[in-house]
Motif scaffolding. Structure first.
Motif, short mmCIF file in Angstrom:
data_model
loop_
_atom_site.label_atom_id
_atom_site.label_comp_id
_atom_site.label_asym_id
_atom_site.label_seq_id
_atom_site.Cartn_x
_atom_site.Cartn_y
_atom_site.Cartn_z
N ASN A 387 0.82 -1.22 0.00
CA ASN A 387 0.00 0.00 0.00
C ASN A 387 0.85 1.27 0.00
O ASN A 387 0.42 2.32 0.49
CB ASN A 387 -0.97 0.00 1.19
N LYS A 388 2.03 1.17 -0.55
CA LYS A 388 2.92 2.30 -0.65
C LYS A 388 2.36 3.35 -1.62
O LYS A 388 1.99 3.03 -2.75
CB LYS A 388 4.30 1.83 -1.12
N VAL A 389 2.30 4.59 -1.17
CA VAL A 389 1.90 5.70 -2.02
C VAL A 389 3.11 6.58 -2.23
O VAL A 389 3.79 6.98 -1.29
CB VAL A 389 0.76 6.53 -1.38
N SER A 390 3.44 6.85 -3.49
CA SER A 390 4.57 7.69 -3.78
C SER A 390 4.18 8.72 -4.83
O SER A 390 3.63 8.40 -5.86
CB SER A 390 5.72 6.81 -4.23
N TYR A 391 4.46 10.00 -4.47
CA TYR A 391 4.11 11.12 -5.34
C TYR A 391 2.62 11.07 -5.72
O TYR A 391 2.24 11.32 -6.86
CB TYR A 391 4.99 11.15 -6.59
N GLY A 392 1.79 10.73 -4.72
CA GLY A 392 0.35 10.71 -4.90
C GLY A 392 -0.19 9.52 -5.66
O GLY A 392 -1.39 9.45 -5.94
N GLN A 393 0.66 8.56 -5.97
CA GLN A 393 0.24 7.40 -6.76
C GLN A 393 0.36 6.13 -5.94
O GLN A 393 1.39 5.88 -5.31
CB GLN A 393 1.11 7.29 -8.02
N MET A 394 -0.73 5.32 -5.93
CA MET A 394 -0.67 4.03 -5.27
C MET A 394 0.18 3.09 -6.11
O MET A 394 -0.09 2.87 -7.29
CB MET A 394 -2.08 3.45 -5.12
N ARG A 395 1.23 2.54 -5.51
CA ARG A 395 2.15 1.70 -6.25
C ARG A 395 1.66 0.25 -6.33
O ARG A 395 0.87 -0.18 -5.49
CB ARG A 395 3.55 1.75 -5.62
N GLU A 396 2.16 -0.48 -7.31
CA GLU A 396 1.69 -1.84 -7.56
C GLU A 396 2.86 -2.82 -7.59
O GLU A 396 2.92 -3.73 -8.41
CB GLU A 396 0.94 -1.88 -8.89
N TYR A 397 3.79 -2.65 -6.65
CA TYR A 397 5.01 -3.44 -6.66
C TYR A 397 4.76 -4.95 -6.63
O TYR A 397 5.46 -5.71 -7.30
CB TYR A 397 5.88 -3.09 -5.45
N LEU A 398 3.79 -5.38 -5.81
CA LEU A 398 3.63 -6.81 -5.53
C LEU A 398 2.35 -7.40 -6.13
O LEU A 398 1.82 -8.38 -5.63
CB LEU A 398 3.64 -7.05 -4.02
N LEU A 399 1.88 -6.82 -7.21
CA LEU A 399 0.62 -7.28 -7.79
C LEU A 399 0.81 -8.17 -9.01
O LEU A 399 -0.16 -8.58 -9.64
CB LEU A 399 -0.26 -6.08 -8.15
N GLY A 400 2.08 -8.47 -9.37
CA GLY A 400 2.32 -9.46 -10.40
C GLY A 400 3.00 -8.98 -11.65
O GLY A 400 3.36 -9.79 -12.51
N GLU A 401 3.21 -7.66 -11.79
CA GLU A 401 3.82 -7.14 -13.01
C GLU A 401 5.08 -6.33 -12.75
O GLU A 401 5.68 -5.81 -13.70
CB GLU A 401 2.81 -6.28 -13.78
N GLU A 402 5.50 -6.23 -11.49
CA GLU A 402 6.67 -5.41 -11.19
C GLU A 402 7.75 -6.21 -10.45
O GLU A 402 8.60 -6.83 -11.07
CB GLU A 402 6.25 -4.15 -10.44
N LEU A 403 7.72 -6.23 -9.13
CA LEU A 403 8.84 -6.77 -8.35
C LEU A 403 8.61 -8.21 -7.92
O LEU A 403 7.49 -8.65 -7.71
CB LEU A 403 9.06 -5.91 -7.12
N ASP A 404 9.73 -8.94 -7.77
CA ASP A 404 9.71 -10.27 -7.17
C ASP A 404 9.88 -10.20 -5.66
O ASP A 404 9.44 -11.08 -4.92
CB ASP A 404 10.84 -11.14 -7.73
N SER A 405 10.55 -9.13 -5.20
CA SER A 405 10.92 -9.04 -3.79
C SER A 405 11.13 -7.57 -3.43
O SER A 405 11.34 -6.73 -4.31
CB SER A 405 12.19 -9.84 -3.51
N VAL A 406 11.07 -7.28 -2.14
CA VAL A 406 11.38 -5.94 -1.64
C VAL A 406 12.27 -6.07 -0.41
O VAL A 406 12.28 -7.09 0.27
CB VAL A 406 10.10 -5.16 -1.25
N MET A 407 13.03 -5.01 -0.15
CA MET A 407 13.83 -4.96 1.08
C MET A 407 12.86 -4.84 2.25
O MET A 407 12.08 -3.89 2.32
CB MET A 407 14.80 -3.79 1.02
N ASN A 408 12.90 -5.78 3.16
CA ASN A 408 11.88 -5.86 4.21
C ASN A 408 12.31 -5.10 5.45
O ASN A 408 12.61 -5.69 6.51
CB ASN A 408 11.60 -7.33 4.54
#
Length: 651
Positions: A387-408
């Motif tokens: 649910n990360k919001v950056s520059y007013g935009q809801m990001r979609e990192y973990l929804l299947g088209e962007e990242l495999d992993s994030v720094m936890n």
């Protein structure tokens, strides 16, 4: 009027299925109400980010006297995103709202008389997967200049102008700053290089490492290399293409994969692309509007006023959507992504991923997966990545088209607060469950679970009750010496933290030297040199043992995670493989493992763990030789000394 309302998103009875769901799935939501008066209206308020809301009437599921449960079935959208919901209850002439709790952690909610915080449902793309080999790995992060010099005589390769070379490997790192402007005017170097990494590959293999993540290794003026000078050139102080290829080849032979740091939101001002100081023969954007790189940058008044990363003029921001920049970095035949992957890199970590446009990230992923479907793409995210919001935009990192992993980083913060006594076991559990609930399962098991990094104080410093860093100047931080008592306490806590790190879902990442007792406040003190020959051998042996156990037992890598005990400061969880399958339906050996931790400093604690639904008979202590525990009447009785953890497995 006495009103009791209940919904718990962690209980399948109230939300089925639990957690994140794929597109087009059905979700059943339930709400229980106990009141003398009849509720005349009960609605679920549901909406997707950026879309209109729905108010869906709920129907009676079951009832006993004044206590009744209502439910509603919803079909989640066919396009990935986040759903939000809460409940609206009308009783006589009053409206009640039931939503997420005040901490917005999911689970049991609260009754409100106004619009409440919402519950989140993460909806991800169907058939979302992350590489299984990565979930099975242990990572090791290397800041190259500080890890190892591969030359026996200490030769420093190709020293840069305006830099400091320390004559002693164990000197304290510092930046050369102008006292008037505060700007860095020269960088300090110790001489670590890629040849040194090759030299230490046997050490990493013995430690049990299967992935190396490098801080940037491309040519740049600084020691940290986040001011890229040339994306297609290894920094001459680190080596060259040949050394990198040799590193990848030898690492692969040892079962170790290489992940590179991609700094694509900005370049250095002294780069072949911007070339503010004219150090490169190329025509840089700063020098002329006719530069082939001019369109990469945003000038307000050419050439001296331009968009910079966080206002730092040595880090001009780029326009990631510029076609020529995308061709150079991603899509061209010899793009930066393709160039280094063809030379042996297995994946990328994207620096400040929240400053990269979604289209840019998706293109990187597409190109990577075309070259190697098993490659890994990691993003630098400091918060809940769903649910990360950056520059007013809801990001979609973990929804299947962007990242495999994030720094936890949430993983690090949750466990540090727990071990320092700032949160009890129950509060800690709720924060872990919040991540478990929000993250797609494949991502929950592939997060980069770090406890230190180049951007935060080392774990040992924090765990040793060192003075808070914000109370000290940089000079004072460099002079802090841990007392014997502080260090003993910090090491005991670090052993507990590493036990949690190696047995929790996700990919453990060791910041170089944590395993031998390195300490230090934030940059530059967290970037000291690895103390070769001066390691804490006891701590190193502990790390080797934990990693070996993780590598040996599949249940510690991809077994079901089930919290089972949270009383006072004692926290415990199970890792379970039953019926020969792990959580991803891969064949695996049946096991039940139990992890228990007592971070208290004062007294021993005796606990009884209910295990009758999980295993019977005897459990073996993996951390103490020949020690076993018998399960009696479904209960396992364990005594934990202060600052002690245990790892048990069924025999």
């Amino acid at each position: 009027m006495n009103v009791w309302i209940y919904h718990n998103s962690h209980e399948v009875y109230y939300r089925n299925p639990f957690g994140a769901v794929s597109c087009d799935e059905r979700v059943i939501l339930s709400l229980t109400i106990e009141i003398e008066e009849e509720a005349h209206s009960i609605f679920l308020r549901l909406w997707k980010h950026g879309r209109e809301e729905e108010k869906i009437p709920m129907r009676l599921r079951e009832g006993h006297g004044n206590k009744k449960t209502y439910q509603v079935e919803i079909n989640v959208p066919s396009v990935q995103g986040l759903l939000w919901y809460y409940f609206i209850i009308g009783i006589k002439d009053k409206t009640y709202y039931y939503g997420n709790n005040y901490d917005q952690l999911g689970g049991i909610g609260e009754i409100y008389e106004h619009e409440p915080p919402s519950y989140q449902i993460t909806v991800y793309k169907r058939n979302l997967v992350t590489p299984n080999w990565f979930k099975d790995a242990v990572m090791y992060q290397i800041f190259v200049d500080r890890f190892c010099n591969g030359y026996e005589a200490g030769q420093v390769l190709n020293p840069k102008e305006h830099c400091i070379i320390y004559p002693h490997w164990d000197a304290t790192p510092q930046y050369g700053k102008c006292p008037e402007t505060g700007k860095t005017v020269c960088y300090d170097f110790f001489g670590g290089n890629l040849l040194g990494v090759i030299k230490k590959l046997p050490y990493l293999k013995e430690l049990g490492i299967r992935v190396i993540y490098f801080n940037p290794i491309f040519e740049a003026a600084s020691n940290h290399k986040y001011d890229t000078g040339d994306y297609k050139k290894i920094d001459p102080m680190f080596g060259d293409h040949g050394v990198f290829q040799e590193l990848c080849k030898k690492a692969q032979e040892m079962g170790i994969s290489i992940i590179l740091d991609g700094v694509f939101s900005h370049t250095g001002s002294n780069s072949r692309y911007f070339n503010r100081d004219g150090q490169y023969p190329s025509l840089g954007a700063y020098q002329s509007k006719d530069s082939p790189y001019y369109s990469w940058y945003r000038f307000t008044h050419f050439p001296n006023e331009y968009d910079c990363w966080w206002g730092i003029d040595t880090l001009p921001n780029v326009n990631e959507l510029d076609p020529s920049y995308q061709e150079y970095i991603i899509t061209g035949e010899d793009s930066v992504i393709k160039h280094w992957m063809r030379m042996g890199a297995k994946g990328w970590r994207l620096d400040v991923v929240d400053e990269l446009p979604p289209e840019f990230i998706k293109k990187i992923r597409s190109v990577m997966k075309h070259l190697d479907p098993e490659s890994i793409l990691i993003g630098e995210v400091w918060e809940d990545a769903t649910n990360k919001v950056s520059y007013g935009q809801m990001r979609e990192y973990l929804l299947g088209e962007e990242l495999d992993s994030v720094m936890n980083y949430p993983f690090r913060n949750i466990w540090l607060e727990y071990l320092l006594g700032k949160r009890d076991a129950r509060s800690t559990h709720l924060r872990l469950m919040n991540l478990f609930e929000n993250y797609p399962l494949h991502h929950f098991y592939s997060t980069m679970n770090l406890i230190s990094s180049h951007d935060v104080s080392r774990a040992l410093t924090v765990l040793s009750d060192a003075p808070p860093e914000d109370m000290l100047s940089r000079e004072e931080q460099a002079k802090v010496q841990l007392s014997e008592i502080q260090l003993e306490r910090g090491l005991a806590r670090l052993k507990l933290l590493s036990l949690l790190q190696m047995t929790f879902p996700g990919v453990p990442c060791i910041y170089y030297g944590d395993e031998v007792g390195m300490h230090g406040y934030r940059d530059p003190l967290n970037r000291g040199t690895y103390p070769w020959g001066k390691e804490n051998s006891d701590l190193l042996a502990w790390y080797k043992k934990l990693i070996a156990l993780r590598n040996e037992y599949e249940v510690l890598r991809t077994g079901l995670w089930r919290p089972i005990y949270m009383q006072g400061q004692i926290y415990g969880y199970l890792r379970v493989i039953k019926q020969g399958k792990d959580v991803f339906n891969r064949p695996a050996k049946n096991h039940v493992a139990l992890v228990l931790v007592n971070p208290g400093r004062e007294s021993a604690v005796e606990v009884s763990i209910p295990l009758k639904n999980w295993c019977n008979g005897t459990m073996m202590d993996l951390l103490q030789v020949d020690k076993t525990y018998k399960i009696e009447n479904g209960l396992l009785h364990v005594k934990l000394e202060p600052l002690q953890g245990t790892l048990l497995i069924d025999r």
